[in-house]
Motif scaffolding. Structure first.
Motif, PDB file in Angstrom:
ATOM      1  N   ALA A 210       0.665  -1.253  -0.198  1.00 29.34           N
ATOM      2  CA  ALA A 210      -0.149   0.107   0.089  1.00 29.34           C
ATOM      3  C   ALA A 210       0.872   1.204   0.084  1.00 29.34           C
ATOM      4  CB  ALA A 210      -0.901  -0.037   1.226  1.00 29.34           C
ATOM      5  N   PRO A 211       0.398   2.359  -0.481  1.00 33.95           N
ATOM      6  CA  PRO A 211       1.180   3.702  -0.354  1.00 33.95           C
ATOM      7  C   PRO A 211       1.612   4.154   0.984  1.00 33.95           C
ATOM      8  CG  PRO A 211      -0.827   3.865  -1.838  1.00 33.95           C
ATOM      9  CD  PRO A 211      -1.161   2.557  -1.160  1.00 33.95           C
ATOM     10  N   ILE A 212       2.766   4.581   1.123  1.00 39.59           N
ATOM     11  CA  ILE A 212       3.319   5.145   2.177  1.00 39.59           C
ATOM     12  C   ILE A 212       3.392   6.604   2.109  1.00 39.59           C
ATOM     13  CG2 ILE A 212       5.035   4.929   4.026  1.00 39.59           C
ATOM     14  CD1 ILE A 212       5.400   2.266   3.126  1.00 39.59           C
ATOM     15  N   LEU A 213       2.952   7.392   3.314  1.00 35.79           N
ATOM     16  CA  LEU A 213       3.410   8.887   3.304  1.00 35.79           C
ATOM     17  C   LEU A 213       4.387   9.335   4.312  1.00 35.79           C
ATOM     18  CD1 LEU A 213       2.573  11.704   2.180  1.00 35.79           C
ATOM     19  CD2 LEU A 213       0.532  11.860   3.803  1.00 35.79           C
ATOM     20  N   LEU A 214       5.512   9.958   3.894  1.00 34.36           N
ATOM     21  CA  LEU A 214       6.257  10.391   5.037  1.00 34.36           C
ATOM     22  C   LEU A 214       6.331  11.846   4.847  1.00 34.36           C
ATOM     23  CD1 LEU A 214       9.534   8.231   3.558  1.00 34.36           C
ATOM     24  CD2 LEU A 214       7.905   7.703   5.427  1.00 34.36           C
ATOM     25  N   VAL A 215       6.035  12.569   6.307  1.00 34.58           N
ATOM     26  CA  VAL A 215       5.771  13.678   6.488  1.00 34.58           C
ATOM     27  C   VAL A 215       6.753  14.345   7.099  1.00 34.58           C
ATOM     28  CG1 VAL A 215       4.028  15.267   7.619  1.00 34.58           C
ATOM     29  CG2 VAL A 215       3.310  13.361   6.447  1.00 34.58           C
ATOM     30  N   GLY A 216       7.418  15.438   7.043  1.00 38.98           N
ATOM     31  CA  GLY A 216       8.343  16.152   7.748  1.00 38.98           C
ATOM     32  C   GLY A 216       9.108  17.310   7.196  1.00 38.98           C
ATOM     33  N   PRO A 217       9.741  18.123   7.937  1.00 46.27           N
ATOM     34  CA  PRO A 217      10.484  19.029   7.456  1.00 46.27           C
ATOM     35  C   PRO A 217      11.571  18.832   6.433  1.00 46.27           C
ATOM     36  CG  PRO A 217      11.387  18.700   9.712  1.00 46.27           C
ATOM     37  CD  PRO A 217      10.259  17.760   9.352  1.00 46.27           C
ATOM     38  N   THR A 218      11.806  19.806   5.752  1.00 49.35           N
ATOM     39  CA  THR A 218      13.078  19.705   4.681  1.00 49.35           C
ATOM     40  C   THR A 218      14.239  19.340   5.380  1.00 49.35           C
ATOM     41  OG1 THR A 218      11.822  21.425   3.135  1.00 49.35           O
ATOM     42  CG2 THR A 218      14.413  20.850   2.863  1.00 49.35           C
ATOM     43  N   GLY A 219      14.846  18.228   4.849  1.00 47.78           N
ATOM     44  CA  GLY A 219      15.951  17.827   5.202  1.00 47.78           C
ATOM     45  C   GLY A 219      15.922  16.916   6.456  1.00 47.78           C
ATOM     46  N   ALA A 220      14.581  16.324   6.650  1.00 51.49           N
ATOM     47  CA  ALA A 220      14.516  15.220   7.898  1.00 51.49           C
ATOM     48  C   ALA A 220      15.014  13.864   7.331  1.00 51.49           C
ATOM     49  CB  ALA A 220      12.845  15.635   8.294  1.00 51.49           C
ATOM     50  N   ARG A 345      -6.557  16.799  -3.063  1.00 51.10           N
ATOM     51  CA  ARG A 345      -7.843  16.015  -3.224  1.00 51.10           C
ATOM     52  C   ARG A 345      -8.174  15.373  -1.761  1.00 51.10           C
ATOM     53  NH1 ARG A 345     -10.296  15.496  -8.569  1.00 51.10           N
ATOM     54  NH2 ARG A 345     -10.976  13.408  -7.556  1.00 51.10           N
ATOM     55  N   ASP A 346      -9.373  15.225  -1.535  1.00 53.26           N
ATOM     56  CA  ASP A 346      -9.639  14.399  -0.149  1.00 53.26           C
ATOM     57  C   ASP A 346      -9.499  13.073  -0.295  1.00 53.26           C
ATOM     58  OD1 ASP A 346     -11.816  14.633  -1.578  1.00 53.26           O
ATOM     59  OD2 ASP A 346     -13.434  15.081   0.079  1.00 53.26           O
ATOM     60  N   ASP A 347     -10.095  12.687  -1.884  1.00 52.27           N
ATOM     61  CA  ASP A 347      -9.939  11.038  -2.127  1.00 52.27           C
ATOM     62  C   ASP A 347      -8.538  10.972  -2.276  1.00 52.27           C
ATOM     63  OD1 ASP A 347      -9.597  12.786  -4.326  1.00 52.27           O
ATOM     64  OD2 ASP A 347     -11.176  11.723  -5.481  1.00 52.27           O
ATOM     65  N   LEU A 348      -7.376  11.632  -2.832  1.00 50.01           N
ATOM     66  CA  LEU A 348      -6.278  11.142  -2.922  1.00 50.01           C
ATOM     67  C   LEU A 348      -5.581  11.191  -1.532  1.00 50.01           C
ATOM     68  CD1 LEU A 348      -3.612  10.346  -4.749  1.00 50.01           C
ATOM     69  CD2 LEU A 348      -3.225  12.840  -5.073  1.00 50.01           C
ATOM     70  N   PHE A 349      -6.134  12.029  -0.816  1.00 45.89           N
ATOM     71  CA  PHE A 349      -5.283  11.889   0.643  1.00 45.89           C
ATOM     72  C   PHE A 349      -5.907  10.741   1.361  1.00 45.89           C
ATOM     73  CE2 PHE A 349      -5.467  13.277   5.154  1.00 45.89           C
ATOM     74  CZ  PHE A 349      -4.249  13.212   5.272  1.00 45.89           C
ATOM     75  N   ALA A 350      -6.886  10.306   1.212  1.00 43.51           N
ATOM     76  CA  ALA A 350      -7.794   9.127   1.795  1.00 43.51           C
ATOM     77  C   ALA A 350      -6.780   7.801   1.463  1.00 43.51           C
ATOM     78  CB  ALA A 350      -9.093   8.825   1.595  1.00 43.51           C
ATOM     79  N   ARG A 351      -6.228   7.854  -0.116  1.00 38.22           N
ATOM     80  CA  ARG A 351      -5.702   6.785  -0.520  1.00 38.22           C
ATOM     81  C   ARG A 351      -4.372   6.600   0.035  1.00 38.22           C
ATOM     82  NH1 ARG A 351      -4.516   2.357  -1.567  1.00 38.22           N
ATOM     83  NH2 ARG A 351      -4.843   1.163  -3.333  1.00 38.22           N
ATOM     84  N   ILE A 352      -3.732   7.510   0.084  1.00 44.40           N
ATOM     85  CA  ILE A 352      -2.025   7.552   0.518  1.00 44.40           C
ATOM     86  C   ILE A 352      -2.151   7.877   1.770  1.00 44.40           C
ATOM     87  CG2 ILE A 352      -1.634   8.333  -1.746  1.00 44.40           C
ATOM     88  CD1 ILE A 352      -1.003  11.187  -0.387  1.00 44.40           C
ATOM     89  N   ASN A 353      -3.118   7.734   2.607  1.00 45.47           N
ATOM     90  CA  ASN A 353      -2.776   8.049   4.090  1.00 45.47           C
ATOM     91  C   ASN A 353      -3.285   6.823   5.041  1.00 45.47           C
ATOM     92  OD1 ASN A 353      -2.703   9.812   6.446  1.00 45.47           O
ATOM     93  ND2 ASN A 353      -4.710   9.893   6.794  1.00 45.47           N
ATOM     94  N   LEU A 354      -2.953   5.480   4.317  1.00 47.24           N
ATOM     95  CA  LEU A 354      -3.174   4.434   5.241  1.00 47.24           C
ATOM     96  C   LEU A 354      -2.004   4.327   6.133  1.00 47.24           C
ATOM     97  CD1 LEU A 354      -4.284   1.656   5.667  1.00 47.24           C
ATOM     98  CD2 LEU A 354      -3.019   0.728   3.822  1.00 47.24           C
ATOM     99  N   TRP A 355      -0.794   4.419   5.482  1.00 46.49           N
ATOM    100  CA  TRP A 355       0.604   4.532   6.407  1.00 46.49           C
ATOM    101  C   TRP A 355       1.172   5.917   6.420  1.00 46.49           C
ATOM    102  CZ3 TRP A 355       0.477   0.447   9.226  1.00 46.49           C
ATOM    103  CH2 TRP A 355      -0.240  -0.949   8.638  1.00 46.49           C
TER     104      TRP A 355
END
Length: 538
Positions: A210-220, A345-355
């Motif tokens: 499944a898609p994975i989303l990595l969130v964090g500041p630049t350079g993290a 898009r909320d539908d794209l966010f829902a799709r990539i927000n599993l992990w």
């Protein structure tokens, strides 16, 4: 294993090993017959699977078992198989039979006999037991070393519950530890939150597509971690394709859709040749879309279709193309806010927000500055062939500054890497001394002050009169005023009271038997009538 349970064996008729018509059949070892010849093991029921051409042999086997073991009930189970060597056909037939069978695990224990039947049938038996479609263990029988009439040979039970095997469990644990260390490049990081995050990412990376989303500041470290996840999956033979990375902030207009999805020749002005696009390039591999929040809404809609259906239209084409890739996405934005603002898009966010994993900034994991500094020095030595080390006093001074609230590390690991590179390059005789560290600290202060601090002085960005009231603020000594402003500045940049306390008491906390940074900071703020909620609101 409950002794009151009845024993039920499920197995195929051995068309070769169990065969024999005359009296001589009793002189040979027959696997199915041998199961009921053990005096210390009672088989209460035998579910004997056979194909229709071998009905006569199955009936003879049932009669022979009745002579040897009258207490054993034999059920003859016909299985329709056109080709007993066709894996799909055999597995389907066994699966359907198992789904319709009334198992009673409370009163009965089940043994799946894997000595007889084709190799395909044995494999299918194994898979059904392993997946718990057959709730039991495997049974393996073998002939005696010297065959004599009536000798039953040996039987062995194999339990596929891996938790029962300490050696296997240790190997799995070691394998997972090695994978976590790989994701961290062997750096012995100390931050508990980061270590727990990486441990979970390792499990998800090797178990999920499944898609994975990595969130964090630049350079993290989002891009670095994405590549390591790809290399880990590649080593486990879970991916065959390439690692494809693109920074979505560099994509604009028609070029964005063309770069991602490709285009047909003549699709737009300048499209002189056909272009495959990055999604097709990533077929069978991993696509890392960094700064995914920068994509336009049209590209977001096309990407959603490509993720869900593995198919999409290149620009200017009326024919879909296919690409089976795994998506990793990175962003330094809060996509929840972007969705609310209508920019994502909320539908794209829902799709990539599993992990979704929020990588902490370097300033939030100051414990890891020292091991990362050592790692960067080791990489420098590999690149230049010149080993460089701190002397003890210089290292202590550098780490004291690097781990303090004054070091904001705005560029995170990019800032740290640049800092260590400068130190390693300027070090004379392979030694980083105090003078060099002092010069580097001055450089970093200048860098961060230029970016973050107002030219009129940092003390003006905290309005104590607004927080405390004019009378209380005017009554403060200059010492208390400057100290409180510095503390509040750290609080303002911290995520929580505990995070602020950890930064402020970084040195003294190591000398305490009981560490409660939040309580120490709370008591200090209370002297001025301040609470965390009020500071956060301000």
């Amino acid at each position: 294993m409950k002794t009151s349970q009845k024993t039920v064996v499920i197995g195929f008729l051995g068309t070769q090993l169990d065969s024999g018509q005359g009296a001589g059949r009793w002189e040979k070892w027959r696997p199915t017959i041998s199961l009921v010849q053990h005096e210390d093991t009672v088989i209460h029921r035998l579910e004997l699977l056979y194909t229709k051409p071998h009905l006569a042999l199955a009936q003879l086997m049932k009669a022979d078992i009745a002579n040897v073991s009258p207490e054993t009930t034999v059920n003859l189970v016909p299985i329709e198989l056109a080709d007993p060597w066709d894996f799909g056909e055999v597995y389907t037939a066994l699966y359907d039979w198992a789904k319709g069978y009334r198992f009673d695990a409370e009163r009965e224990r089940y043994w799946a006999h894997i000595t007889t039947g084709t190799h395909v049938a044995q494999i299918c038996m194994f898979l059904l037991v392993e997946s718990r479609q057959l709730p039991g263990v495997l049974l393996q029988s073998s002939p005696p070393r010297r065959q004599r009439a009536g000798e039953p040979g040996n039987i062995a039970l194999i339990d596929l519950d891996l938790s029962r095997y300490d050696g296997i469990a240790k190997r799995f644990h070691q394998d997972q530890s090695d994978a976590v260390a790989f994701l961290k490049s062997g750096i012995a990081t100390r931050n508990p939150r980061f270590n727990a995050l990486i441990a979970e990412i390792e499990r998800v990376a090797v178990r999920s597509k499944a898609p994975i989303l990595l969130v964090g500041p630049t350079g993290a470290g989002k891009s670095f971690l994405a590549r390591r996840m790809y290399e880990l999956k590649k080593a486990r033979h879970q991916l065959e394709g390439s690692f494809v990375e693109v920074n979505c902030a560099t994509l604009r207009g028609d070029g964005a859709a063309s770069a991602l999805f490709g285009h047909k020749k003549g699709a737009f002005t300048g499209a002189a040749t056909e272009r495959a696009g990055l999604l097709r390039t990533a077929d069978g591999g991993l696509l890392f879309l960094d700064e995914i929040g920068e994509l336009g809404l049209d590209e977001q809609a096309m990407l959603l279709k490509a993720i869900e259906e593995k198919r999409f239209f290149p620009m200017g084409s009326d024919r879909e193309v296919a690409s089976d890739f795994q998506l990793l996405a990175g962003t330094n934005r809060d996509l929840r806010a972007e969705v609310a603002a209508g920019r994502f898009r909320d539908d794209l966010f829902a799709r990539i927000n599993l992990w979704t994993y929020d990588l902490p900034s370097l300033a939030q994991r100051t414990e890891d500055i020292e091991p990362n500094t050592e790692h960067l020095l080791a990489l420098s030595a590999q690149d230049t062939g010149r080993a460089v080390r701190f002397n003890a006093e210089a290292k202590a001074r550098y780490l004291r500054f690097a781990q303090s609230a004054e070091a904001t590390w705005n560029g995170n690991f990019r800032d740290l890497s640049a800092s260590v590179t400068r130190l390693a390059t300027l070090a004379e005789g392979g030694r980083i001394g105090v003078d060099l560290v002092d010069a580097e600290i001055a450089r970093l202060r200048w860098l961060w002050k230029r970016q973050d601090e107002p030219s009129s002085g940092a003390e003006t960005d905290i309005d104590l009169h607004a927080l405390l009231g004019d009378e209380t603020a005017d009554a403060l000594d200059l010492f208390d005023r400057l100290q409180l402003q510095s503390v509040l500045r750290v609080c303002r940049s911290a995520k929580s009271l505990s995070d602020a306390g950890r930064q402020l008491f970084h040195v003294s906390r190591t000398q305490r038997s009981v560490v409660n940074d939040a309580d120490r900071l709370r008591k200090y703020l209370q002297k001025f009538g301040l609470g965390w909620e009020r500071i956060s609101e301000a």
